[in-house]
Design a protein around this motif. Structure first.
Motif, PDB file in Angstrom:
ATOM      1  N   MET A  60      -6.505 -21.780  -2.852  1.00  0.00           N
ATOM      2  CA  MET A  60      -7.154 -21.497  -1.584  1.00  0.00           C
ATOM      3  C   MET A  60      -6.263 -20.580  -0.753  1.00  0.00           C
ATOM      4  SD  MET A  60      -8.380 -24.320   1.250  1.00  0.00           S
ATOM      5  CE  MET A  60      -8.857 -25.403  -0.092  1.00  0.00           C
ATOM      6  N   PHE A  61      -6.874 -19.676  -0.008  1.00  0.00           N
ATOM      7  CA  PHE A  61      -6.105 -18.786   0.846  1.00  0.00           C
ATOM      8  C   PHE A  61      -6.960 -18.403   2.049  1.00  0.00           C
ATOM      9  CE2 PHE A  61      -8.093 -16.578  -2.632  1.00  0.00           C
ATOM     10  CZ  PHE A  61      -8.753 -15.524  -2.033  1.00  0.00           C
ATOM     11  N   GLU A  62      -6.333 -17.830   3.051  1.00  0.00           N
ATOM     12  CA  GLU A  62      -7.018 -17.513   4.293  1.00  0.00           C
ATOM     13  C   GLU A  62      -7.589 -16.107   4.285  1.00  0.00           C
ATOM     14  OE1 GLU A  62      -5.350 -19.103   8.082  1.00  0.00           O
ATOM     15  OE2 GLU A  62      -3.579 -19.463   6.854  1.00  0.00           O
ATOM     16  N   TYR A  63      -8.701 -15.957   4.966  1.00  0.00           N
ATOM     17  CA  TYR A  63      -9.355 -14.657   5.099  1.00  0.00           C
ATOM     18  C   TYR A  63      -8.523 -13.766   6.005  1.00  0.00           C
ATOM     19  CZ  TYR A  63     -13.070 -11.294   6.164  1.00  0.00           C
ATOM     20  OH  TYR A  63     -13.826 -10.157   6.315  1.00  0.00           O
ATOM     21  N   LYS A  64      -8.178 -12.584   5.498  1.00  0.00           N
ATOM     22  CA  LYS A  64      -7.327 -11.684   6.257  1.00  0.00           C
ATOM     23  C   LYS A  64      -7.713 -10.243   5.954  1.00  0.00           C
ATOM     24  CE  LYS A  64      -2.507 -10.276   6.899  1.00  0.00           C
ATOM     25  NZ  LYS A  64      -1.105 -10.438   6.407  1.00  0.00           N
ATOM     26  N   ILE A  65      -8.029  -9.481   6.995  1.00  0.00           N
ATOM     27  CA  ILE A  65      -8.351  -8.063   6.864  1.00  0.00           C
ATOM     28  C   ILE A  65      -7.234  -7.262   7.531  1.00  0.00           C
ATOM     29  CG2 ILE A  65      -9.943  -6.219   7.494  1.00  0.00           C
ATOM     30  CD1 ILE A  65     -11.026  -8.021   5.360  1.00  0.00           C
ATOM     31  N   ASP A  66      -6.555  -6.427   6.744  1.00  0.00           N
ATOM     32  CA  ASP A  66      -5.454  -5.624   7.259  1.00  0.00           C
ATOM     33  C   ASP A  66      -5.967  -4.290   7.804  1.00  0.00           C
ATOM     34  OD1 ASP A  66      -3.496  -7.478   6.545  1.00  0.00           O
ATOM     35  OD2 ASP A  66      -3.453  -6.721   4.485  1.00  0.00           O
ATOM     36  N   SER A  67      -5.305  -3.791   8.827  1.00  0.00           N
ATOM     37  CA  SER A  67      -5.669  -2.491   9.391  1.00  0.00           C
ATOM     38  C   SER A  67      -5.181  -1.374   8.466  1.00  0.00           C
ATOM     39  CB  SER A  67      -5.050  -2.332  10.776  1.00  0.00           C
ATOM     40  OG  SER A  67      -3.638  -2.439  10.716  1.00  0.00           O
ATOM     41  N   VAL A  68      -5.979  -0.319   8.370  1.00  0.00           N
ATOM     42  CA  VAL A  68      -5.657   0.814   7.506  1.00  0.00           C
ATOM     43  C   VAL A  68      -4.921   1.866   8.334  1.00  0.00           C
ATOM     44  CG1 VAL A  68      -6.574   2.599   5.979  1.00  0.00           C
ATOM     45  CG2 VAL A  68      -7.709   0.363   6.134  1.00  0.00           C
ATOM     46  N   PRO A  69      -3.699   2.239   7.928  1.00  0.00           N
ATOM     47  CA  PRO A  69      -2.954   3.247   8.694  1.00  0.00           C
ATOM     48  C   PRO A  69      -3.627   4.616   8.594  1.00  0.00           C
ATOM     49  CG  PRO A  69      -1.826   2.775   6.646  1.00  0.00           C
ATOM     50  CD  PRO A  69      -2.942   1.777   6.749  1.00  0.00           C
ATOM     51  N   PRO A  70      -3.429   5.476   9.568  1.00  0.00           N
ATOM     52  CA  PRO A  70      -4.053   6.806   9.527  1.00  0.00           C
ATOM     53  C   PRO A  70      -3.476   7.648   8.391  1.00  0.00           C
ATOM     54  CG  PRO A  70      -2.477   6.664  11.320  1.00  0.00           C
ATOM     55  CD  PRO A  70      -2.613   5.276  10.778  1.00  0.00           C
ATOM     56  N   SER A  71      -4.274   8.579   7.907  1.00  0.00           N
ATOM     57  CA  SER A  71      -3.812   9.465   6.842  1.00  0.00           C
ATOM     58  C   SER A  71      -2.860  10.513   7.404  1.00  0.00           C
ATOM     59  CB  SER A  71      -5.004  10.153   6.175  1.00  0.00           C
ATOM     60  OG  SER A  71      -5.735  10.903   7.141  1.00  0.00           O
ATOM     61  N   LEU A  72      -2.077  11.124   6.523  1.00  0.00           N
ATOM     62  CA  LEU A  72      -1.125  12.148   6.912  1.00  0.00           C
ATOM     63  C   LEU A  72      -1.591  13.511   6.405  1.00  0.00           C
ATOM     64  CD1 LEU A  72       2.256  10.372   6.061  1.00  0.00           C
ATOM     65  CD2 LEU A  72       1.117  10.525   8.288  1.00  0.00           C
ATOM     66  N   ALA A  73      -1.171  14.551   7.078  1.00  0.00           N
ATOM     67  CA  ALA A  73      -1.494  15.912   6.646  1.00  0.00           C
ATOM     68  C   ALA A  73      -0.677  16.244   5.395  1.00  0.00           C
ATOM     69  CB  ALA A  73      -1.185  16.902   7.761  1.00  0.00           C
ATOM     70  N   TYR A  74      -1.296  16.994   4.496  1.00  0.00           N
ATOM     71  CA  TYR A  74      -0.621  17.384   3.259  1.00  0.00           C
ATOM     72  C   TYR A  74       0.355  18.523   3.528  1.00  0.00           C
ATOM     73  CZ  TYR A  74       0.086  18.970  -1.530  1.00  0.00           C
ATOM     74  OH  TYR A  74       0.655  19.329  -2.720  1.00  0.00           O
ATOM     75  N   ASP A  75       1.589  18.316   3.093  1.00  0.00           N
ATOM     76  CA  ASP A  75       2.643  19.314   3.292  1.00  0.00           C
ATOM     77  C   ASP A  75       3.124  19.773   1.916  1.00  0.00           C
ATOM     78  OD1 ASP A  75       4.758  20.883   3.974  1.00  0.00           O
ATOM     79  OD2 ASP A  75       5.826  19.367   5.154  1.00  0.00           O
ATOM     80  N   GLU A  76       2.884  21.038   1.572  1.00  0.00           N
ATOM     81  CA  GLU A  76       3.271  21.527   0.252  1.00  0.00           C
ATOM     82  C   GLU A  76       4.781  21.485   0.055  1.00  0.00           C
ATOM     83  OE1 GLU A  76       1.687  25.347  -0.455  1.00  0.00           O
ATOM     84  OE2 GLU A  76      -0.413  24.705  -0.421  1.00  0.00           O
ATOM     85  N   ALA A  77       5.537  21.638   1.116  1.00  0.00           N
ATOM     86  CA  ALA A  77       6.994  21.618   0.993  1.00  0.00           C
ATOM     87  C   ALA A  77       7.510  20.221   0.653  1.00  0.00           C
ATOM     88  CB  ALA A  77       7.638  22.116   2.289  1.00  0.00           C
ATOM     89  N   ASP A  78       6.838  19.197   1.158  1.00  0.00           N
ATOM     90  CA  ASP A  78       7.249  17.810   0.899  1.00  0.00           C
ATOM     91  C   ASP A  78       5.999  16.940   0.766  1.00  0.00           C
ATOM     92  OD1 ASP A  78       8.580  15.464   0.576  1.00  0.00           O
ATOM     93  OD2 ASP A  78       9.195  15.257   2.680  1.00  0.00           O
ATOM     94  N   PRO A  79       5.376  16.903  -0.427  1.00  0.00           N
ATOM     95  CA  PRO A  79       4.113  16.158  -0.590  1.00  0.00           C
ATOM     96  C   PRO A  79       4.294  14.647  -0.710  1.00  0.00           C
ATOM     97  CG  PRO A  79       4.775  17.119  -2.670  1.00  0.00           C
ATOM     98  CD  PRO A  79       5.784  17.595  -1.655  1.00  0.00           C
ATOM     99  N   LYS A  80       5.540  14.202  -0.866  1.00  0.00           N
ATOM    100  CA  LYS A  80       5.767  12.778  -1.108  1.00  0.00           C
ATOM    101  C   LYS A  80       5.150  11.869  -0.036  1.00  0.00           C
ATOM    102  CE  LYS A  80       9.859  11.530  -2.466  1.00  0.00           C
ATOM    103  NZ  LYS A  80      11.292  11.143  -2.463  1.00  0.00           N
ATOM    104  N   PRO A  81       5.394  12.085   1.269  1.00  0.00           N
ATOM    105  CA  PRO A  81       4.811  11.188   2.278  1.00  0.00           C
ATOM    106  C   PRO A  81       3.290  11.118   2.209  1.00  0.00           C
ATOM    107  CG  PRO A  81       6.528  12.540   3.248  1.00  0.00           C
ATOM    108  CD  PRO A  81       6.281  13.095   1.886  1.00  0.00           C
ATOM    109  N   TYR A  82       2.661  12.248   1.905  1.00  0.00           N
ATOM    110  CA  TYR A  82       1.195  12.272   1.842  1.00  0.00           C
ATOM    111  C   TYR A  82       0.689  11.338   0.747  1.00  0.00           C
ATOM    112  CZ  TYR A  82      -3.470  13.983   0.647  1.00  0.00           C
ATOM    113  OH  TYR A  82      -4.809  14.075   0.349  1.00  0.00           O
TER     114      TYR A  82
END
Length: 396
Positions: A60-82
């Motif tokens: 058994m477990f509790e009902y939990k809905i997590d908030s979705v963080p906003p998306s990030l802009a794609y950066d060709e120089a550093d795509p890792k965070p995206y």
């Protein structure tokens, strides 16, 4: 009252079953059940507080809905965070969707149970598959359902405990109590555990909502609660042998799928791990898998770990550079620090392989099941050490 218009005889005509199978189908389909009101009342109160349950050993477990963080802009120089943020968003969305689905299933099962709550006898249709395995055909409420279904359904026709019945109640309660591995102990040890904790079992049955931490963390909470209620009521009579119990006491096999394969192939090594060669009940196949997996994880080289890094491409379909920095030595340390894999981490893998389930399907089920907290344990461990990216990789 029948759960549907179908009955065992329908399956016999449809599948042209041999007599031994049609007799088994008819026997199960003609066994009457009824609803256990105390379990239904407790389950409804817990559902109102946000608790849910699913089929399997998730408990058994509790009902939990997590908030979705906003998306990030794609950066060709550093795509890792995206890409990391995209993975996190997709992961949370999928988990939230599963939570909503389980919540809906929980409410549907409760509604079905309430509809049949006052029926003196409930009959479930049964079918036989091509392997000869028998299944109840009702989707929401059945004796083969989740922990709530198994706890809320009891036999209409009861039977006095007699000389040995109370001992079986003790064993059954212990078999679904996971703390201290008592569920895998010898029968005599299980009975001793129940006697030593008799007052706790009675208190749980009398005031279940005041002892949630004790019984909601078991593999099958509502079956455990039902067993506690029968143990309490049997002792309340002053003569437990005369107490009439309606509770189905299940006796679990020891890795039955593996037992059959070991017997058919005469594999003595595997047979010894599933109690076919005179070993005690304490021998456990899934725990052995966990220990072997621990040793393998700790010995993997840097090159082996990096070969498993997720293959990601950019928006134009071109392969990206490695998204994560990974340290095999740190991973080995993490396995040791966390105490290794648990039995429940390895059971779905070892069990499903005996039914020829594919590796990809097993991996997806293992990752998505809410009760499988291995990936989350690693993620939390790395987060505490300031290496959250490595934890996100393991979550993936």
């Amino acid at each position: 009252r029948h759960m549907t218009k179908f009955h065992g005889h329908t399956d016999r005509e449809m599948l042209k079953l041999p007599p031994r199978y049609s007799a088994s189908v008819d026997q199960l389909a003609s066994t009457p059940y009824r609803i256990r009101p105390s379990i239904l009342d407790t389950a409804q109160k817990l559902a109102d507080e946000g608790y849910m349950w699913v089929k399997g050993d998730a408990g058994m477990f509790e009902y939990k809905i997590d908030s979705v963080p906003p998306s990030l802009a794609y950066d060709e120089a550093d795509p890792k965070p995206y890409f990391i943020r995209k993975e996190v968003r997709d992961e949370i969305k999928k988990a939230n969707a599963r939570m909503r689905s389980i919540r809906m299933a929980t409410e549907t099962t409760l509604a079905t149970t309430r509809e049949f709550a006052n029926e003196p006898a409930i009959y479930f249709p049964v079918s036989c598959d091509w392997r000869g395995r028998l299944y109840y055909r009702t989707p929401h409420l059945s004796p083969q359902g989740n922990t709530f279904c198994k706890g809320v359904l009891e036999f209409t026709e009861g039977k006095a405990l007699g000389e040995d019945g109370l001992r079986y109640l003790y064993r059954f309660a212990a078999s679904v109590w996971t703390a201290g591995d008592v569920d895998k102990a010898e029968f005599e040890a299980q009975e001793e555990w129940a006697v030593d904790n008799l007052q706790l079992l009675i208190d749980i049955a009398t005031n279940p909502l005041d002892h949630l931490d004790h019984w909601t963390k078991t593999d099958s909470p509502f079956e455990f609660l039902a067993a506690c209620e029968d143990i309490r009521d049997a002792h309340a009579t002053g003569n437990p042998e005369t107490y009439v119990s309606h509770l189905p006491c299940r006796i679990d096999a020891v890795c039955s799928g593996v037992q059959h394969l070991a017997a058919l192939t005469r594999d003595e090594t595997v047979a010894a791990s599933v109690c076919l060669t005179g070993q005690t009940r304490g021998t456990d196949y899934y725990t052995l898998i966990a220990r072997e997996a621990d040793a393998m994880l700790a010995s993997l080289t840097q090159a082996q770990w990096e070969s498993w890094l997720p293959n990601r491409v950019d928006k134009d379909g071109n392969p990206t550079s490695k998204l994560y920095d990974y340290d095999a030595e740190q991973m080995a340390k993490c396995v040791v620090d966390l105490g290794g894999l648990k039995r429940k981490d390895c059971k779905p893998i070892g069990m499903q392989r005996t039914y020829n389930v594919g590796e990809r399907t097993i991996a997806q089920r293992w990752r998505d099941e809410p009760s499988r907290n291995w990936a989350q344990r690693i993620r939390d461990h790395y987060k505490a050490e300031g290496k959250e990216e490595q934890g996100k990789l393991m979550q993936w």
